[in-house]
Design an enzyme around this catalytic site. Structure first.
Site, PDB file in Angstrom:
ATOM      1  N   HIS A 140     -33.848 -41.149 -50.843  1.00 16.59           N
ATOM      2  CA  HIS A 140     -32.339 -41.482 -51.181  1.00 16.59           C
ATOM      3  C   HIS A 140     -31.728 -41.041 -49.663  1.00 16.59           C
ATOM      4  O   HIS A 140     -31.945 -40.168 -49.041  1.00 16.59           O
ATOM      5  CB  HIS A 140     -31.745 -40.496 -52.006  1.00 16.59           C
ATOM      6  CG  HIS A 140     -32.118 -40.451 -53.533  1.00 16.59           C
ATOM      7  ND1 HIS A 140     -33.335 -39.971 -53.818  1.00 16.59           N
ATOM      8  CD2 HIS A 140     -31.744 -41.313 -54.695  1.00 16.59           C
ATOM      9  CE1 HIS A 140     -33.437 -40.317 -55.097  1.00 16.59           C
ATOM     10  NE2 HIS A 140     -32.535 -40.936 -55.761  1.00 16.59           N
ATOM     11  N   GLU A 163     -31.728 -34.224 -51.654  1.00 15.70           N
ATOM     12  CA  GLU A 163     -31.708 -35.676 -52.252  1.00 15.70           C
ATOM     13  C   GLU A 163     -30.648 -35.856 -53.127  1.00 15.70           C
ATOM     14  O   GLU A 163     -30.602 -36.995 -53.805  1.00 15.70           O
ATOM     15  CB  GLU A 163     -33.010 -36.016 -52.839  1.00 15.70           C
ATOM     16  CG  GLU A 163     -34.370 -35.866 -52.009  1.00 15.70           C
ATOM     17  CD  GLU A 163     -34.478 -37.212 -51.154  1.00 15.70           C
ATOM     18  OE1 GLU A 163     -34.157 -38.471 -51.721  1.00 15.70           O
ATOM     19  OE2 GLU A 163     -35.260 -37.134 -50.137  1.00 15.70           O
ATOM     20  N   LYS A 221     -39.253 -46.190 -54.910  1.00 16.82           N
ATOM     21  CA  LYS A 221     -37.916 -46.150 -55.290  1.00 16.82           C
ATOM     22  C   LYS A 221     -37.127 -45.898 -54.132  1.00 16.82           C
ATOM     23  O   LYS A 221     -37.314 -44.779 -53.520  1.00 16.82           O
ATOM     24  CB  LYS A 221     -37.488 -45.206 -56.473  1.00 16.82           C
ATOM     25  CG  LYS A 221     -36.050 -45.376 -56.514  1.00 16.82           C
ATOM     26  CD  LYS A 221     -35.511 -44.411 -57.619  1.00 16.82           C
ATOM     27  CE  LYS A 221     -34.202 -44.261 -57.695  1.00 16.82           C
ATOM     28  NZ  LYS A 221     -33.666 -43.081 -58.563  1.00 16.82           N
TER      29      LYS A 221
END
Length: 317
Positions: A143, A86, A170
């Site tokens: 991500h 990530e 997120k």
């Protein structure tokens, strides 16, 4: 959109809350940076444990974390072990990652903990429950450093985080065009309008996506992250480009009347007026330092429900 209250800070209300990361490698420099951050007007400090030289030593991590909690006082503390997959610095086994998270939760020092969506996998709901039992809020992160997925996929991913119980989904993605940035912002709006059960944190990485770090209040992203360490390019470039402008999210709530500003005009970026201070360069931290002014000089926020100024500093491998 709902909000997440932590130490008197209401994440999801008002301006996006500013996160300052600690990326130093030794305990002494980590604590030095924390002491400096404790005097600034940012809302949250993130400790990137994967960058710590002793990240593989649970005892060293726990000791450093306890000292950080004391130094930061009432500032929010977000603890993150970013895995290599990530974008982090070290490879971590699945079992090692779970041990790290549970060790942090046992310390009673973190206010928020980052749990990676794909790394946690099917263990995510149980990890979220463990965090909530410990009184810790969960930032569930994902991500993509190569592309911006389609809007539907981004929304679906954040909804899945919500369904697992995460407090703050997120998503950080890499744009290849300006349209990609708009796609990320559009996904943020859809989450805010149609899935308001939690606030969300979204960002488009790189210089091209820097604007996404600044317009959270308009589109629905509840927090923005500002890098303190220059990087050679890539994802961190957007943090560097957004650096002083991210500080403006705080400045615009505490700015004096324009007539009191130094001469030199103003630099405008999208929706955020940015006063031209001088031709001299300034350190990043100086933009976050509290400014002395009379209360009567504070510029009122257009929505009186929002505060005019930020809250005071409220073996793994």
């Amino acid at each position: 959109m709902s909000c997440v209250p932590v130490r008197g800070c209401r994440i999801g209300e008002g301006r996006p809350k500013v996160i300052l990361p600690i990326v130093e490698r030794t305990e002494s420099t980590i604590l030095e940076k924390a002491a400096a951050f404790s005097t600034l007007c940012a809302d949250c400090v993130e400790w990137r444990v994967d960058l710590f030289d002793a990240a593989a030593d649970p005892g060293a991590v726990v000791r450093c974390l306890a000292k950080l909690r004391v130094l930061l006082k009432e500032k929010l503390l977000l603890v993150t072990l970013r895995t290599k997959e990530e974008g982090g610095s070290i490879p971590v086994s699945h079992e090692g990652y779970l041990r790290f998270l549970r060790t942090v939760l046992d310390t009673d020092c973190a206010d928020l903990i980052d749990i990676e969506f794909f790394t946690a996998g099917t263990d995510l709901p149980a990890l979220v429950q463990d965090a909530h039992t410990a009184g810790v809020k969960v930032v569930c992160s994902s991500h993509d450093f190569h592309k911006t997925p389609p809007k539907a996929e981004m929304v679906s991913r954040m909804v899945a985080m919500q369904q697992a119980g995460a407090d703050l989904p997120k998503l950080a993605v890499m744009p290849q065009s300006r349209t990609d940035v708009l796609e990320l912002l559009s996904a943020t709006v859809e989450m805010t309008d149609h899935h308001p059960e939690t606030p969300v944190i979204t960002m488009s990485m790189g210089a091209l996506g820097a604007v996404s770090r600044l317009c959270g209040e308009a589109f629905g992203s509840a927090m923005t992250r500002h890098s303190q360490r220059p990087r050679s390019g890539g994802a961190g470039c957007g943090q560097r480009c957004a650096g002083q402008l991210a500080a403006q999210l705080i400045y615009q709530y505490t700015a004096p009347p324009e007539s009191d500003l130094p001469s030199g005009g103003a630099f405008c970026f999208i929706l955020f007026p940015f006063p031209a201070r001088s031709s001299e360069s300034r350190s990043t931290e100086s933009w976050f330092r509290p400014q002395r002014r009379r209360a009567s000089q504070a510029r009122p926020h257009p929505d009186s429900a929002f505060p005019m100024r930020p809250q005071p500093p409220p073996q793994f491998l």
